[in-house]
Structure formats: C-alpha cells, structure tokens
Scaffold this motif. Structure first.
Motif, PDB file in Angstrom:
ATOM      1  N   HIS A   1       0.812  -1.230   0.000  1.00 28.51           N
ATOM      2  CA  HIS A   1       0.000   0.000   0.000  1.00 28.51           C
ATOM      3  C   HIS A   1       0.839   1.272   0.000  1.00 28.51           C
ATOM      4  CE1 HIS A   1       0.633   0.391   4.362  1.00 28.51           C
ATOM      5  NE2 HIS A   1       0.087   1.576   4.283  1.00 28.51           N
ATOM      6  N   LYS A   2       1.997   1.264   0.658  1.00 28.47           N
ATOM      7  CA  LYS A   2       2.845   2.468   0.656  1.00 28.47           C
ATOM      8  C   LYS A   2       3.417   2.724  -0.737  1.00 28.47           C
ATOM      9  CE  LYS A   2       4.098   2.653   5.530  1.00 28.47           C
ATOM     10  NZ  LYS A   2       5.195   2.646   6.532  1.00 28.47           N
ATOM     11  N   LYS A   3       3.847   1.675  -1.401  1.00 27.22           N
ATOM     12  CA  LYS A   3       4.377   1.801  -2.767  1.00 27.22           C
ATOM     13  C   LYS A   3       3.275   2.248  -3.723  1.00 27.22           C
ATOM     14  CE  LYS A   3       8.040   0.238  -3.808  1.00 27.22           C
ATOM     15  NZ  LYS A   3       9.399   0.836  -3.898  1.00 27.22           N
ATOM     16  N   ASP A   4       2.058   1.727  -3.529  1.00 27.43           N
ATOM     17  CA  ASP A   4       0.950   2.084  -4.412  1.00 27.43           C
ATOM     18  C   ASP A   4       0.560   3.549  -4.279  1.00 27.43           C
ATOM     19  OD1 ASP A   4       0.754  -0.421  -5.514  1.00 27.43           O
ATOM     20  OD2 ASP A   4      -0.826  -1.106  -4.158  1.00 27.43           O
ATOM     21  N   GLN A   5       0.827   4.139  -3.125  1.00 28.09           N
ATOM     22  CA  GLN A   5       0.485   5.550  -2.921  1.00 28.09           C
ATOM     23  C   GLN A   5       1.360   6.476  -3.756  1.00 28.09           C
ATOM     24  OE1 GLN A   5       0.705   6.102   1.337  1.00 28.09           O
ATOM     25  NE2 GLN A   5      -1.196   5.005   1.714  1.00 28.09           N
ATOM     26  N   GLU A   6       2.435   5.937  -4.345  1.00 24.67           N
ATOM     27  CA  GLU A   6       3.309   6.746  -5.186  1.00 24.67           C
ATOM     28  C   GLU A   6       2.721   6.965  -6.574  1.00 24.67           C
ATOM     29  OE1 GLU A   6       7.132   4.883  -5.237  1.00 24.67           O
ATOM     30  OE2 GLU A   6       7.311   4.865  -3.050  1.00 24.67           O
ATOM     31  N   ARG A   7       1.581   6.340  -6.840  1.00 19.56           N
ATOM     32  CA  ARG A   7       0.907   6.535  -8.124  1.00 19.56           C
ATOM     33  C   ARG A   7      -0.588   6.548  -7.890  1.00 19.56           C
ATOM     34  NH1 ARG A   7      -0.782   1.443 -10.749  1.00 19.56           N
ATOM     35  NH2 ARG A   7      -0.350  -0.302  -9.359  1.00 19.56           N
ATOM     36  N   VAL A   8      -1.332   6.908  -8.922  1.00 13.10           N
ATOM     37  CA  VAL A   8      -2.787   6.876  -8.832  1.00 13.10           C
ATOM     38  C   VAL A   8      -3.212   5.418  -8.754  1.00 13.10           C
ATOM     39  CG1 VAL A   8      -4.939   7.495  -9.970  1.00 13.10           C
ATOM     40  CG2 VAL A   8      -2.955   9.007 -10.154  1.00 13.10           C
ATOM     41  N   HIS A   9      -3.921   5.065  -7.696  1.00 13.60           N
ATOM     42  CA  HIS A   9      -4.238   3.653  -7.458  1.00 13.60           C
ATOM     43  C   HIS A   9      -5.521   3.559  -6.659  1.00 13.60           C
ATOM     44  CE1 HIS A   9      -3.714  -0.494  -5.912  1.00 13.60           C
ATOM     45  NE2 HIS A   9      -3.008  -0.669  -6.994  1.00 13.60           N
ATOM     46  N   ILE A  10      -6.262   2.467  -6.867  1.00 15.42           N
ATOM     47  CA  ILE A  10      -7.488   2.286  -6.086  1.00 15.42           C
ATOM     48  C   ILE A  10      -7.129   2.177  -4.602  1.00 15.42           C
ATOM     49  CG2 ILE A  10      -8.686   1.113  -7.978  1.00 15.42           C
ATOM     50  CD1 ILE A  10      -8.328  -1.496  -6.321  1.00 15.42           C
ATOM     51  N   PRO A  11      -8.022   2.597  -3.703  1.00 17.48           N
ATOM     52  CA  PRO A  11      -7.733   2.498  -2.274  1.00 17.48           C
ATOM     53  C   PRO A  11      -7.535   1.044  -1.859  1.00 17.48           C
ATOM     54  CG  PRO A  11      -9.673   3.864  -2.683  1.00 17.48           C
ATOM     55  CD  PRO A  11      -9.341   3.196  -3.964  1.00 17.48           C
ATOM     56  N   SER A  12      -6.531   0.788  -1.052  1.00 15.67           N
ATOM     57  CA  SER A  12      -6.314  -0.558  -0.535  1.00 15.67           C
ATOM     58  C   SER A  12      -7.160  -0.765   0.713  1.00 15.67           C
ATOM     59  CB  SER A  12      -4.831  -0.752  -0.184  1.00 15.67           C
ATOM     60  OG  SER A  12      -4.497   0.013   0.966  1.00 15.67           O
ATOM     61  N   SER A  13      -7.176  -1.998   1.200  1.00 16.68           N
ATOM     62  CA  SER A  13      -7.908  -2.281   2.446  1.00 16.68           C
ATOM     63  C   SER A  13      -7.348  -1.459   3.599  1.00 16.68           C
ATOM     64  CB  SER A  13      -7.829  -3.776   2.769  1.00 16.68           C
ATOM     65  OG  SER A  13      -6.479  -4.193   2.881  1.00 16.68           O
ATOM     66  N   ILE A  14      -6.035  -1.159   3.558  1.00 15.33           N
ATOM     67  CA  ILE A  14      -5.412  -0.354   4.607  1.00 15.33           C
ATOM     68  C   ILE A  14      -6.017   1.048   4.628  1.00 15.33           C
ATOM     69  CG2 ILE A  14      -3.213   0.486   5.542  1.00 15.33           C
ATOM     70  CD1 ILE A  14      -3.340  -2.564   5.271  1.00 15.33           C
ATOM     71  N   GLU A  15      -6.073   1.673   3.452  1.00 14.13           N
ATOM     72  CA  GLU A  15      -6.602   3.035   3.366  1.00 14.13           C
ATOM     73  C   GLU A  15      -8.088   3.083   3.727  1.00 14.13           C
ATOM     74  OE1 GLU A  15      -4.309   4.957  -0.305  1.00 14.13           O
ATOM     75  OE2 GLU A  15      -4.747   2.825  -0.531  1.00 14.13           O
ATOM     76  N   CYS A  16      -8.840   2.086   3.287  1.00  7.10           N
ATOM     77  CA  CYS A  16     -10.265   2.035   3.635  1.00  7.10           C
ATOM     78  C   CYS A  16     -10.451   1.924   5.140  1.00  7.10           C
ATOM     79  CB  CYS A  16     -10.940   0.862   2.926  1.00  7.10           C
ATOM     80  SG  CYS A  16     -10.961   0.997   1.126  1.00  7.10           S
ATOM     81  N   TYR A  17      -9.654   1.074   5.774  1.00 10.46           N
ATOM     82  CA  TYR A  17      -9.761   0.886   7.224  1.00 10.46           C
ATOM     83  C   TYR A  17      -9.346   2.155   7.958  1.00 10.46           C
ATOM     84  CZ  TYR A  17      -9.982  -1.804  11.543  1.00 10.46           C
ATOM     85  OH  TYR A  17     -10.344  -2.275  12.794  1.00 10.46           O
ATOM     86  N   MET A  18      -8.276   2.785   7.502  1.00  8.22           N
ATOM     87  CA  MET A  18      -7.803   4.027   8.132  1.00  8.22           C
ATOM     88  C   MET A  18      -8.881   5.107   8.095  1.00  8.22           C
ATOM     89  SD  MET A  18      -3.966   4.161   6.487  1.00  8.22           S
ATOM     90  CE  MET A  18      -3.722   5.890   6.911  1.00  8.22           C
ATOM     91  N   LYS A  19      -9.514   5.280   6.936  1.00 10.34           N
ATOM     92  CA  LYS A  19     -10.516   6.329   6.797  1.00 10.34           C
ATOM     93  C   LYS A  19     -11.760   6.033   7.640  1.00 10.34           C
ATOM     94  CE  LYS A  19     -13.470   8.795   3.565  1.00 10.34           C
ATOM     95  NZ  LYS A  19     -13.969   8.936   2.185  1.00 10.34           N
ATOM     96  N   GLU A  20     -12.208   4.768   7.597  1.00  6.60           N
ATOM     97  CA  GLU A  20     -13.456   4.430   8.293  1.00  6.60           C
ATOM     98  C   GLU A  20     -13.308   4.491   9.800  1.00  6.60           C
ATOM     99  OE1 GLU A  20     -16.860   0.881   8.345  1.00  6.60           O
ATOM    100  OE2 GLU A  20     -15.158   0.765   6.956  1.00  6.60           O
ATOM    101  N   TYR A  21     -12.141   4.061  10.313  1.00  3.54           N
ATOM    102  CA  TYR A  21     -11.983   3.960  11.767  1.00  3.54           C
ATOM    103  C   TYR A  21     -11.037   4.999  12.359  1.00  3.54           C
ATOM    104  CZ  TYR A  21     -14.460  -0.420  11.119  1.00  3.54           C
ATOM    105  OH  TYR A  21     -15.411  -1.356  10.789  1.00  3.54           O
ATOM    106  N   GLY A  22     -10.523   5.895  11.537  1.00  2.57           N
ATOM    107  CA  GLY A  22      -9.697   6.973  12.035  1.00  2.57           C
ATOM    108  C   GLY A  22      -8.417   6.533  12.717  1.00  2.57           C
ATOM    109  N   VAL A  23      -7.734   5.540  12.140  1.00  2.00           N
ATOM    110  CA  VAL A  23      -6.490   5.030  12.726  1.00  2.00           C
ATOM    111  C   VAL A  23      -5.329   5.313  11.782  1.00  2.00           C
ATOM    112  CG1 VAL A  23      -7.679   3.217  14.010  1.00  2.00           C
ATOM    113  CG2 VAL A  23      -6.813   2.727  11.717  1.00  2.00           C
ATOM    114  N   SER A  24      -4.117   5.198  12.298  1.00  2.00           N
ATOM    115  CA  SER A  24      -2.925   5.380  11.473  1.00  2.00           C
ATOM    116  C   SER A  24      -2.701   4.149  10.605  1.00  2.00           C
ATOM    117  CB  SER A  24      -1.702   5.612  12.356  1.00  2.00           C
ATOM    118  OG  SER A  24      -1.405   4.428  13.096  1.00  2.00           O
ATOM    119  N   ASP A  25      -1.796   4.283   9.625  1.00  2.00           N
ATOM    120  CA  ASP A  25      -1.530   3.119   8.778  1.00  2.00           C
ATOM    121  C   ASP A  25      -0.860   2.009   9.572  1.00  2.00           C
ATOM    122  OD1 ASP A  25       0.879   4.422   9.046  1.00  2.00           O
ATOM    123  OD2 ASP A  25       1.455   4.232   6.947  1.00  2.00           O
ATOM    124  N   GLU A  26      -0.016   2.365  10.555  1.00  2.00           N
ATOM    125  CA  GLU A  26       0.609   1.338  11.407  1.00  2.00           C
ATOM    126  C   GLU A  26      -0.443   0.570  12.209  1.00  2.00           C
ATOM    127  OE1 GLU A  26       1.580   4.479  11.292  1.00  2.00           O
ATOM    128  OE2 GLU A  26       3.639   4.410  10.517  1.00  2.00           O
TER     129      GLU A  26
END
Length: 569
Positions: free
Chosen positions: A472-497
């Motif tokens: 997911h970190k590598k994918d953020q370097e380009r336009v890419h669909i949201p990963s499960s990590i990003e979806c979880y971060m946004k929905e639950y307000g947590v950090s990527d770690e």
C-alpha cells in the motif's frame, strides 16, 4: 525508489459495444512500467537429466523400502515405536517425499488416533506431545489442545522450567500454529514460546548447537504450517543430513526425488516460456508484468507433485491471464475501454473481437482460448458442470467496480472493499482451475466452491490483506485504487501502522479458520483442501517482506534458483 511512470499515447479504435460511446484517438496513459524479467531466456530451453531413468528406478526401490518401514513401525503396539513412527513421518513430510506415502501415513496416524484418542499418553515429554498434536491436527484429527494444560502452573501460566527444554519449546511453538478459534491454551503457548525462543536466539543460548539455533531463528520467521513443502525440503535436507540418527535410505530418496522433480518442473517451465514467447505479449502488452518464472513458482506452491504436471501448465497459462487482466484494469486501460472489455466478457463471443481496442483483442482471444481448453478437459472427464465463463464475467465486473472507485475518487468502507476484492484477488478462480485435472472433483465440489466456503474465504482474505500490507505504501506513489489499509484508516480513524497491525491479526484469524475447516469431517476430500491452504502459504513467501512478485529481490531469486536451477547434492 520511486516507481517509473510513463505517459503513453495510444491510438485506439473508436468502435464500441455501446455505439453511443466513443474512445478518443489519442489516449494519455499514466502507466507504471514494472522492471523487466531478470531471467531472460534462461528457462526457454530444457535438457533432460542424463541419469533420469536410473534415478527413477532408484526412487521406486527406495520408496518401496520406506513404505515397508512405515507399515512395520506403524503396526507396532508399543508407545516407544509410535514415537519413532511420529518422528519418521515428520522427517518424511519435511523432506518433501510424503506424497509417495499418503496411504501409509494415513494408516499410521489413524492407528495412533484410534489407540490414544485425543490424549497422548507420553505427555511428560513436551517435544513428543507437541509433535503428536501437530501431526494429527495436520492430518485432520481433532485431538484436544487440553493436553498442554499439564505444562501450566496454578496461575494458568506456562511453567518457567520449560525454558530449559529448548527442543520441546520449539516443538510446542510449531504445534501452536495448528490452533483454531477459542483455543486459549495454544494462544498463550505461542506467546510464551515466541518470547523465550526469541531470547534464546538473541542471547545465543544454543551456540553449542548452531543447527538448533538456526532452526529456531527460521521457525520464528516462518512456522512449518505456513511453509511451502518444496522450500521446506530445500531447507530441511541439509539439517536432516547432519543428524547422527538420520536414515540413509530416506536421505538418498529425498535428494534423488528432489532432483527428479526439479527436472520435471524445468521441463514444464520451458513449455510455458515458449507459449509466452510465441504470444509475443511482452512486446504487444509492454505494461504487463513479465513474471512467467515467478508465476510458475506460484503454481508450484499449489501443486508440486508429478501427477499434477498438466494442471500446473494449464494453471500457469490461466493465472498469468489474470495478471494480464489485472494490469490492464489497474495500470493501463481507460475507464471507457474497460467498460467495453467488461461488456465483451459478459457476451463471451469471438464476435466481440472487432469491437475492442486493438491491444485488447489479444487479451480477449487468450481469454477465450485458455478457458475453452479447460472446458474441453472437463467434457472429456464427463464433468462440464463448472462455468469458467461465468466466473470470468464476475471477475471483470468487480475489477470494473474498482476502476470506477478510482475514476470517481471514491474510498469505500472496509466491508464494501473486501466484498469486491475477495473476488478480484482471483483465488477462487485459481482454485477452480486447479480442480480441472483433479479426479476427486465432481459437480458438488464446484457448487461448494462457488459459495465461498470458510476455508476458501479465509485464503482469499489472507492474500488480499497480506498483499495490501506489503504494497500500500508503494501504491500511494501513483494513482491507485484504495487498498484495504486506506479504507480501514478512513473508516476507523487510525494510522496506517495501527491498520496494518489490526489487519495482520485478521490474517492470523484466517489461519485459525483454515485449521478448523481442515479438521474431520471435511466438506470435501482432504486433497481438495490443499490448493486453498497452499495459496495461503504462498503469501508468506511472496508478501511477508514486500511484494516479491512484482519487485524480484534476493530472496525470490534464491527461491527460484533452489527450486529450478541448483540440484540437491
């Protein structure tokens, strides 16, 4: 290092399935160009081993000898002999030759289970008790984890005196990875052994026994339950050879068999490389990851045994097609082109070829050809009950949903994301294709698979989450669909770690589901459970330390050299 991007202009045909839509003549693409294959034409040619016929005869004779030994030892009534048979079965499995003795192993372990039930008699010996538990659980016998309560004190904690039994702790550690949901004693045992084994390695407590220290270190990195059988054979053969008590005939069998399988696998890979070269897809579709060799390594994870040779070749073609489609939707095609291609797949007809953009015609033709081959094979078996076309239609519909998320800048909820990506992860499609050559498969098997049963869903979840955690970190370097990590971060307000930690826990829970669904009585015959189990295992080799499939590093090169280049000596 940033990924290389290329703005690629391309002339496209304005024709479309929906004549109200049109495609611009010049399309500007923001495309990631993956590194080229490091292998070149290394595996294109195949030269058979000179002594192959003699070696095959040797393997046959040694297998007969070991078969007799297993039957004699397994038929004994004394517990001391049962300990020996457990140790022998463990060695046979870890040396990679258990497929020669499936019936004998089943007979031996069944006899032990019938004799002792789920309470091993020799439970004063932690190493033996843990070995008994792991081997029987692996075979599907639901022996009780309560046997380990004996090693706990009045406070419910494991006895500190166990720290002195290093081999016993290592054996217990391996046994804990057969746990299912709710087995608190094994959860605690894993925590206890991980901590103390880590201290042993850090403080070099076993410096007098370098082999044992290395085994502990490797086990902490990857337990036996998650290891691919072929990679474990590479690792374990030299260890077994160093043991003073090793069986010389078994060691010879393991080495000869390893080399014969390697020879067969090289032959298969040569056929696949020729198929890929004839398609000229690397030039016609330069945005597609050229990972034929790494993809074949993936197929070896599903099946490595010689009787699955035809299955591996078909699987490789079909699964590399999934990579082509994935890269097209994720990394190259415009949304309008992807709509056209998705609708063409829904129609599933050669008449759609003229309606596709030029570069998509090759993809569509390969899609039809590969699945026609699968359906013809099923027809020959009288089992044409599974629609691969239906499956590909579902797959492309869902990858189009992902493309629309990207187009609209939409971040779905975690559950919404998983509902789609469990399908686009393509593991169900891979499992179905693995079943094409299986004699045990019937109409009911495919019905079972189409319901996404727990073991299959768990395997899908493991690959999805481990892939996303790794990339997911590598994918953020380009336009890419949201990963499960990003979806979880946004929905639950947590950090990527925090998200990675929580989802890593879900991966472990997925393994508990796999373990539970592997216990008897199983919904389908045990051999049919191996593809989803092995597909979960491959994730540990591919995604545990980054994306070793797309960005081939030293570890992946070592795997491939071990399995396909360097013979066992």
């Amino acid at each position: 290092m940033s990924l290389p991007f290329s703005t690629v202009p391309m002339s496209s045909s304005p024709s479309s399935i929906d004549h109200n839509k049109s495609i611009k003549q010049e399309v500007i693409r923001n495309t990631m160009i993956s590194p080229r294959s490091i292998w070149g034409d290394q595996f294109l040619t195949y030269n058979e081993r000179k002594d192959r016929v003699w070696e095959e005869q040797q393997v046959k004779e040694l297998s007969n000898e070991m078969s007799k030994q297993l039957r004699i030892t397994g038929s004994a009534k004394l517990i001391t002999q049962h300990v020996k048979v457990l140790e022998l079965i463990d060695a046979v499995q870890r040396l990679g030759v258990a497929y020669h003795f499936k019936d004998e192993i089943e007979e031996c372990l069944n006899q032990i289970y019938v004799m002792y039930g789920d309470q091993w008699v020799d439970n004063n010996d932690l190493k033996t008790t843990s070995l008994w538990f792991r081997l029987l659980r692996q075979q599907g016998f639901n022996v009780s984890s309560g046997v380990f309560n004996k090693y706990k004190n009045a406070d419910g904690n494991f006895l500190e005196s166990l720290r002195d039994d290093v081999s016993g702790m290592l054996s217990l550690y391996e046994a804990t990875y057969m746990r299912v949901e709710g087995e608190e004693v094994l959860d605690k045992a894993l925590e206890f052994t991980t901590y103390h084994l880590g201290n042993i390695v850090e403080n070099h407590v076993c410096s007098h026994d370098p082999s044992l220290e290395m085994q502990i270190q490797e086990a902490l990195q990857q337990p036996l339950r998650k290891r691919l059988p072929r990679l474990e054979a590479v690792r374990y053969i030299p260890i077994y050879q160093q043991q003073a008590s090793h069986d010389k005939a078994l060691l010879k069998l393991a080495k000869l068999d390893y080399n014969l399988l390697q020879d067969l696998h090289r032959k298969e890979l040569s056929q696949i490389c020729k198929w890929w070269k004839d398609l000229d897809a690397s030039n016609k579709l330069p945005y597609v990851r050229d990972r034929i060799v790494e993809g074949y390594f993936w197929m070896l994870a599903i099946y490595f045994e010689p009787q699955h040779s035809d299955a591996r070749i078909f699987l490789m073609k079909a699964c590399h097609l999934l990579i082509i489609i994935d890269d097209t939707y994720d990394n190259y095609g415009t949304y309008e082109e992807l709509e056209i291609f998705t609708e063409a797949v829904q129609r599933w007809s050669t008449s759609c070829l003229d309606m596709l953009p030029e570069y998509m015609k090759l993809i569509y033709q390969i899609l039809l050809d590969v699945h026609k081959e699968a359906e013809e094979l099923l027809e020959k078996k009288g089992e044409n009950k599974f629609s691969f076309a239906k499956q590909e239609k579902e797959y492309t519909r869902n990858v189009l949903i992902e493309a629309k998320w990207l187009k609209d800048g939409y971040v779905p909820t975690f559950d919404e994301h998983m509902a789609v990506t469990l399908i686009t992860g393509a593991y169900v499609s891979m499992i179905a294709k693995a079943y094409v050559h299986e004699d045990l498969v019937d109409e009911e098997t495919f019905k079972w698979l189409s319901t996404y049963p727990p073991i299959v869903k768990a395997s899908c979840l493991i690959v999805r989450l481990m892939n996303d955690i790794a990339t997911h970190k590598k994918d953020q370097e380009r336009v890419h669909i949201p990963s499960s990590i990003e979806c979880y971060m946004k929905e639950y307000g947590v950090s990527d770690e925090e998200a990675c930690e929580i989802l890593s826990k879900q991966v472990e829970d997925g393994w508990k589901v796999i373990n539970k669904e592997s216990l008897r009585p199983t919904c389908v015959p045990m051999p049919l459970l191996m593809p989803p189990i092995n597909l979960a295992r491959i994730c540990d080799a591919i995604y545990k330390r980054g994306d070793a499939y797309t960005f081939v590093g030293e570890e992946m090169i070592q795997y491939i050299n071990s399995l396909l280049v360097n013979p066992m000596i």
